[in-house]
Design a protein around this motif. Sequence first.
Motif, PDB file in Angstrom:
ATOM      1  N   ALA A  20       0.815  -1.215   0.000  1.00 51.87           N
ATOM      2  CA  ALA A  20       0.000   0.000   0.000  1.00 51.87           C
ATOM      3  C   ALA A  20       0.851   1.270   0.000  1.00 51.87           C
ATOM      4  O   ALA A  20       0.455   2.290  -0.561  1.00 51.87           O
ATOM      5  N   ASP A  21       2.055   1.203   0.600  1.00 50.64           N
ATOM      6  CA  ASP A  21       2.916   2.395   0.650  1.00 50.64           C
ATOM      7  C   ASP A  21       3.745   2.572  -0.620  1.00 50.64           C
ATOM      8  O   ASP A  21       4.568   3.470  -0.715  1.00 50.64           O
ATOM      9  N   GLY A  22       3.546   1.687  -1.602  1.00 54.08           N
ATOM     10  CA  GLY A  22       4.261   1.795  -2.875  1.00 54.08           C
ATOM     11  C   GLY A  22       5.529   0.966  -2.964  1.00 54.08           C
ATOM     12  O   GLY A  22       6.114   0.832  -4.036  1.00 54.08           O
ATOM     13  N   ALA A  23       5.971   0.410  -1.845  1.00 52.21           N
ATOM     14  CA  ALA A  23       7.179  -0.424  -1.849  1.00 52.21           C
ATOM     15  C   ALA A  23       6.886  -1.752  -2.552  1.00 52.21           C
ATOM     16  O   ALA A  23       5.775  -2.275  -2.466  1.00 52.21           O
ATOM     17  N   THR A  24       7.878  -2.262  -3.252  1.00 57.66           N
ATOM     18  CA  THR A  24       7.744  -3.551  -3.926  1.00 57.66           C
ATOM     19  C   THR A  24       8.595  -4.579  -3.193  1.00 57.66           C
ATOM     20  O   THR A  24       9.758  -4.326  -2.878  1.00 57.66           O
ATOM     21  N   LEU A  25       8.005  -5.743  -2.903  1.00 62.46           N
ATOM     22  CA  LEU A  25       8.683  -6.811  -2.182  1.00 62.46           C
ATOM     23  C   LEU A  25       8.656  -8.108  -2.976  1.00 62.46           C
ATOM     24  O   LEU A  25       7.673  -8.403  -3.650  1.00 62.46           O
ATOM     25  N   ALA A  26       9.718  -8.862  -2.844  1.00 61.14           N
ATOM     26  CA  ALA A  26       9.736 -10.249  -3.321  1.00 61.14           C
ATOM     27  C   ALA A  26       9.698 -11.112  -2.062  1.00 61.14           C
ATOM     28  O   ALA A  26      10.594 -11.027  -1.224  1.00 61.14           O
ATOM     29  N   LEU A  46      12.237  -9.523   0.485  1.00 56.49           N
ATOM     30  CA  LEU A  46      13.362  -8.807  -0.105  1.00 56.49           C
ATOM     31  C   LEU A  46      12.838  -7.550  -0.773  1.00 56.49           C
ATOM     32  O   LEU A  46      12.113  -7.634  -1.765  1.00 56.49           O
ATOM     33  N   PRO A  47      13.143  -6.358  -0.218  1.00 54.88           N
ATOM     34  CA  PRO A  47      12.696  -5.122  -0.870  1.00 54.88           C
ATOM     35  C   PRO A  47      13.356  -4.978  -2.237  1.00 54.88           C
ATOM     36  O   PRO A  47      14.546  -5.219  -2.395  1.00 54.88           O
ATOM     37  N   LEU A  48      12.561  -4.622  -3.228  1.00 55.38           N
ATOM     38  CA  LEU A  48      13.081  -4.406  -4.576  1.00 55.38           C
ATOM     39  C   LEU A  48      13.133  -2.911  -4.811  1.00 55.38           C
ATOM     40  O   LEU A  48      12.105  -2.248  -4.854  1.00 55.38           O
ATOM     41  N   GLY A  49      14.330  -2.394  -4.939  1.00 56.26           N
ATOM     42  CA  GLY A  49      14.504  -0.957  -5.085  1.00 56.26           C
ATOM     43  C   GLY A  49      14.390  -0.496  -6.519  1.00 56.26           C
ATOM     44  O   GLY A  49      13.972  -1.240  -7.407  1.00 56.26           O
ATOM     45  N   PRO A  50      14.812   0.753  -6.777  1.00 52.82           N
ATOM     46  CA  PRO A  50      14.697   1.324  -8.110  1.00 52.82           C
ATOM     47  C   PRO A  50      15.590   0.652  -9.157  1.00 52.82           C
ATOM     48  O   PRO A  50      15.262   0.629 -10.321  1.00 52.82           O
ATOM     49  N   LYS A  51      16.720   0.092  -8.732  1.00 55.11           N
ATOM     50  CA  LYS A  51      17.570  -0.582  -9.720  1.00 55.11           C
ATOM     51  C   LYS A  51      17.099  -2.030  -9.874  1.00 55.11           C
ATOM     52  O   LYS A  51      16.674  -2.664  -8.912  1.00 55.11           O
ATOM     53  N   PRO A  52      17.156  -2.565 -11.076  1.00 49.16           N
ATOM     54  CA  PRO A  52      16.677  -3.923 -11.309  1.00 49.16           C
ATOM     55  C   PRO A  52      17.429  -4.943 -10.460  1.00 49.16           C
ATOM     56  O   PRO A  52      18.638  -4.854 -10.301  1.00 49.16           O
ATOM     57  N   LEU A  53      16.691  -5.889  -9.915  1.00 47.31           N
ATOM     58  CA  LEU A  53      17.256  -6.927  -9.077  1.00 47.31           C
ATOM     59  C   LEU A  53      16.560  -8.231  -9.411  1.00 47.31           C
ATOM     60  O   LEU A  53      15.339  -8.277  -9.499  1.00 47.31           O
ATOM     61  N   ASP A  54      17.326  -9.263  -9.627  1.00 45.32           N
ATOM     62  CA  ASP A  54      16.744 -10.566  -9.906  1.00 45.32           C
ATOM     63  C   ASP A  54      16.554 -11.312  -8.598  1.00 45.32           C
ATOM     64  O   ASP A  54      17.531 -11.644  -7.925  1.00 45.32           O
ATOM     65  N   PRO A  55      15.295 -11.581  -8.210  1.00 49.15           N
ATOM     66  CA  PRO A  55      15.064 -12.373  -7.007  1.00 49.15           C
ATOM     67  C   PRO A  55      15.583 -13.792  -7.224  1.00 49.15           C
ATOM     68  O   PRO A  55      15.731 -14.246  -8.357  1.00 49.15           O
TER      69      PRO A  55
END
Length: 112
Positions: A20-26, A46-55
């Motif tokens: 709801a706060d806009g944060a993206t989680l894996a 695992l918080p997914l930030g602005p840079k691409p990250l492969d879970p």
Amino acid sequence: MNVVFVRGVVARDPDIRTLADGATLASFDLTVDAEGSPRASVPVALPLGPKPLDPPLVGDEVVVLGEVRRRFFRAGGSTQSRTEVMAEQLVPASDRRRVRRLLTSVSERLAE
């Protein structure tokens, strides 16, 4: 002090969602084998930030540094909660150099 250092095998594909706060989680589970104890399942976010990250993928062995968090959310008209490890760093267990750096980081935190 709230420090978690866990090594395990990813047991299910990460569920990617936006809070709801806009944060993206894996979110995924780690299966942890502890000597002399039955296997345990550890939920990890695992918080997914602005840079691409492969879970991580199912079957990957990883090391996670983070902290225990309890998160509250609304689902089905009621408030629910989930206790999980909120990952700060995640590295492949096979990358011994990076795992060693994580261990050093943990020991420095504990010494403070």
